[in-house]
Scaffold this active site. Structure first.
Site, mmCIF file in Angstrom:
data_model
loop_
_atom_site.group_PDB
_atom_site.id
_atom_site.type_symbol
_atom_site.label_atom_id
_atom_site.label_comp_id
_atom_site.label_asym_id
_atom_site.label_seq_id
_atom_site.Cartn_x
_atom_site.Cartn_y
_atom_site.Cartn_z
ATOM 1 N N HIS A 156 0.820 -1.208 0.000
ATOM 2 C CA HIS A 156 0.000 0.000 0.000
ATOM 3 C C HIS A 156 0.855 1.260 0.000
ATOM 4 O O HIS A 156 0.514 2.251 -0.650
ATOM 5 C CB HIS A 156 -0.909 -0.023 1.232
ATOM 6 N N SER B 272 -8.366 4.832 -3.490
ATOM 7 C CA SER B 272 -9.447 3.869 -3.274
ATOM 8 C C SER B 272 -9.488 3.474 -1.812
ATOM 9 O O SER B 272 -8.520 3.668 -1.076
ATOM 10 C CB SER B 272 -9.246 2.617 -4.132
ATOM 11 N N HIS B 273 -10.614 2.909 -1.422
ATOM 12 C CA HIS B 273 -10.771 2.298 -0.105
ATOM 13 C C HIS B 273 -11.507 0.985 -0.300
ATOM 14 O O HIS B 273 -12.591 0.772 0.234
ATOM 15 C CB HIS B 273 -11.512 3.245 0.839
ATOM 16 N N HIS C 206 -10.669 -2.447 0.419
ATOM 17 C CA HIS C 206 -10.778 -3.391 1.532
ATOM 18 C C HIS C 206 -11.650 -2.846 2.662
ATOM 19 O O HIS C 206 -12.531 -3.560 3.160
ATOM 20 C CB HIS C 206 -9.386 -3.763 2.050
ATOM 21 N N GLU D 34 -4.427 4.899 12.209
ATOM 22 C CA GLU D 34 -4.798 5.640 11.003
ATOM 23 C C GLU D 34 -6.081 6.434 11.216
ATOM 24 O O GLU D 34 -6.878 6.616 10.289
ATOM 25 C CB GLU D 34 -4.924 4.690 9.815
ATOM 26 N N ASP E 127 -3.804 7.412 -12.508
ATOM 27 C CA ASP E 127 -4.305 6.054 -12.711
ATOM 28 C C ASP E 127 -4.396 5.309 -11.389
ATOM 29 O O ASP E 127 -3.722 5.647 -10.420
ATOM 30 C CB ASP E 127 -3.436 5.270 -13.706
ATOM 31 N N GLY F 138 -0.921 8.454 -9.118
ATOM 32 C CA GLY F 138 -1.653 7.200 -9.229
ATOM 33 C C GLY F 138 -1.561 6.373 -7.973
ATOM 34 O O GLY F 138 -1.016 6.796 -6.947
#
Length: 702
Positions: free
Chosen positions: A36, A83-84, A86, A293, A468, A505
């Site tokens: 990640h 993105s999220h 998971h 986090e 991207d 990206g």
């Protein structure tokens, strides 16, 4: 907490340190070396992407949170996609909401004001689980975007059983800033103070590692962050107010303080006093403080004399802000608690994970014969597919007009358009194509860039930058890794062809179902462009339909083939045809020759006709004018690129201009105000029930 480090990686750490790391140090390395955060299995190939250009101000430079390009008049556009996936599979509301919050903080970390959001959502079948996922994902995005006052101006919503267990939730954001006021995410000199704004809690523990492995369904809810958009609004407003007073800004995203501090130091060192970190709960351990986090936190590098004034701005809102440490010349990252060392590791070790190049093997593709399907059956199945229905229920959940700069709203065109402070029009579009990628990831990589380019052309814009997001299964599986490599190669080739820099990206691996099967490869691009001349404003009225471009009998990797199986040939991306056809459309817009237009992609020509039919108009098509194949199913459902459907009162102009440019354009039919029906040659297909489904399916299914 589950560590994602391999045995080999753990041996490297021991060898470099000459000792056994402490528990907190293992967690620190695990966060920094996660897929990640480190891109350790992708970085080798990402270097092939074009990232420079005359308008590029900030690109894929290490540890910069977003890219930036010059849009004229002293302004810069800042662009990012995230993105999220998971988190959204476990807690779709908070997973999606925190995805929005995180990308907004990436934009403000450049000192830029967020002006537009796009959401690209992919879920599986709409069973009870699918409905729960989709409703909560949409609610989460709307909850955060609406609360902070940033419009969600467009996006995608796609349904495919490959995403049953692992939905994809991509969010892109555009921001605007004076190009002389962009704030870096990294520092260049020691002696700066580290200032943290926001409370630290237990949510999101190990989130970076969680995002770097397959979903197990075991004890993962704690890795999902909790969204607080009202705190997020404070973070946005104050950060933009103090941006000129600080030397660097970094969002606390994946890996929390561990990653933010190390990346901001950028090879220098840092000392962090954990007892100074504002806590939501008093009983957090030092190790948890390092890797938490918790959302709505920002890290600032500040000159010592500016610390008090920076924190004073946050305290006006009763928002926590503390000086927690400093940047040092010694290249070592040290976390202390009441003066006692908790973790102490060399910066080079943390920032230099061993890079992986996994075995890759191209999966054999079985070329099945084309299916013979009755045209009426095919039309009904394709035109009622959830991918093609109206998404009004989804975008009605979002405030897409807040800020009053939205010009082309969701559902009004192939690209969203917002007005910039300098009066220029900015077009934005995100595109992916999992069906084509499952057949040929290289052609797909080219195709999604080309489609985004065409989509921008439909509003009169030409692309200037893209970001991207590459979403795949486990990279250690040879077929998955080969698809990843091929997709990057395709994106790189197309971006270079169109002279569009890739300014940022993300890579998301380990997207799999509960049985370990990878999702269909789903690389996605978000392209930004500026309108050249006139802005197209689509309206459907009576007129002539012109099809620009040649239709090949390429049905593999299409929506038609997903529904009916079979195959035939995979669509080849012919970039020159995409470019010339786009030039023709932009020229037609500027000369006032277009009343409505759409690129031909999902669902082929039939899919492109659906928005006209949905307005209550009739369409009469002569199949002999759709040239390039004699197969009627190919004519209607092929997704060959380089094509646009144009509604005009002057079809001869398009045919003449196309001939001069060396491409095809033919008048294929007419649009009349005669009720919703499609007349193909001599056969009439009533469309009333299909149109009803178009408007009612999504809300009715949920």
């Amino acid at each position: 907490m589950i560590l994602t480090l391999s045995k080999t990686e753990m041996e490297v750490v021991r060898r470099v340190l000459g000792r056994e790391p402490k528990e907190a140090e293992w967690k620190l390395v695990d966060a920094l070396w996660s897929e990640h955060c480190s891109y350790k299995s992708s970085k080798v190939f990402l270097r092939s992407l074009p990232s420079t250009g005359p308008n590029v101000i900030m690109s894929v430079e290490d540890w910069q949170d977003a890219g930036a390009v010059d849009v004229g008049d002293g302004l810069a556009l800042v662009l990012k996609v995230e993105s999220h996936n998971h988190p959204s599979a476990i807690d779709p509301f908070n997973g999606a909401a925190t995805g929005v919050g995180g990308i907004l903080r990436d934009i403000i970390s450049k000192g830029a004001k967020p002006i537009a959001l796009l959401d690209m959502i992919r879920v599986g079948k709409l069973d009870d689980k699918g409905k729960w996922l989709l409703k909560n994902i949409i609610s989460g995005i709307g909850f955060y975007g609406n609360s902070v006052g940033v419009p969600v101006v467009g996006g995608e919503l796609s349904f495919d059983e490959t995403y049953n267990d692992n939905p994809l939730v991509d969010v892109a954001c555009a921001g605007i800033v004076s190009k002389d006021s962009i704030v870096p995410s990294v520092v260049r000199e020691p002696g700066l103070r580290l200032v943290l704004a926001g409370f630290t809690g237990l949510d999101g523990l190990g989130g970076a590692s969680f995002a770097s492995r397959k979903l197990s369904g075991m004890d993962e809810i704690g890795a999902v962050q909790i969204a607080d958009p009202f705190a997020g609004k404070i973070i946005i407003d104050v950060t933009l107010e103090i941006a000129k007073e600080v030397e660097a800004i970094k969002d606390l995203g994946g890996g929390g303080l561990a990653v933010a501090v190390t990346e901001m130091a950028n090879g220098l060192g840092a000392v962090v006093n954990l007892e100074r970190v504002p806590l939501r709960f008093e009983y957090l351990s030092p190790e948890d403080i390092i890797i938490s986090e918790t959302q709505e936190r920002m890290l600032f590098a500040v000159k010592p004399e500016k610390v008090e004034s920076v924190c004073a701005k946050f305290r006006e809102y009763n928002y926590p802000c503390e000086d927690i440490g400093e940047i040092t010349a010694e290249p070592k990252v040290r976390f202390l608690y009441n003066g006692e060392p908790v973790a102490e590791l060399p910066s080079d070790l943390l920032l230099s994970p061993p890079l992986n190049v996994w075995p890759a093997e191209r999966k054999p593709r079985k070329r099945e014969p084309e299916r013979e399907v009755a045209l009426g059956e095919a039309l009904r199945a394709v035109l009622t597919h959830p991918d093609l229905v109206s998404k009004e229920w989804a975008y009605s959940q979002f405030d897409y007009e807040v800020g009053t700069s939205t010009v082309v709203k969701p559902g009004q065109g192939d690209s969203a358009v917002v007005e910039l402070p300098n009066g220029k029009y900015l077009a934005l579009k995100g595109d992916a194509n999992q069906d084509l990628c499952a057949e040929d990831a290289y052609e797909c990589g080219k195709a999604i860039v080309a489609e985004a380019y065409r989509n921008l052309a439909t509003v009169g814009a030409r692309g200037i930058a893209l970001v991207d997001h590459l979403q795949f299964g486990d990279p250690r599986k040879p077929h998955v890794y080969q698809d990843f490599i091929d997709a990057v190669r395709g994106i790189s080739e197309a971006s270079k062809f169109f002279s569009i820099p890739v300014v940022g990206g993300k890579v998301s691996f380990h997207n799999e179902d509960k049985n370990g099967n990878p999702i269909k490869p789903t690389p996605l691009v978000v392209m930004a462009g500026l309108v050249e001349g006139k802005l197209a404003r689509n309206r459907v009225e009576e007129g002539d339909l012109v099809l620009i471009g040649e239709t090949r009998n390429e049905l593999a990797g299409t929506l038609f083939s997903r529904i009916f199986g079979g195959g035939g040939e995979v669509a080849k991306t012919r970039l020159m045809e995409d470019l010339i056809a786009s030039n023709l459309v932009i020229k037609g817009i500027n000369e006032g020759k277009i009343t409505w237009n759409k690129d031909v992609s999902k669902g082929g020509l039939a899919g492109a006709l659906l928005p006209i039919l949905a307005k209550g108009f009739s369409v009469r098509i002569s199949s002999s004018q759709v040239i390039g194949t004699s197969n009627l199913l190919g004519k209607m459902f092929s997704e060959s690129g380089g094509r646009f459907l144009v509604l005009t009162s002057d079809p001869q102009w398009f045919m003449y201009q196309a001939g001069r440019m060396g491409i095809q354009a033919l008048a294929i039919g007419k649009v009349t105000k005669d009720g919703s029906k499609l007349v193909l040659d001599y056969e009439t297909f009533p469309m009333d029930s299909i149109v009803e489904n178009y408007y009612s399916f999504l809300e009715g299914s949920l």
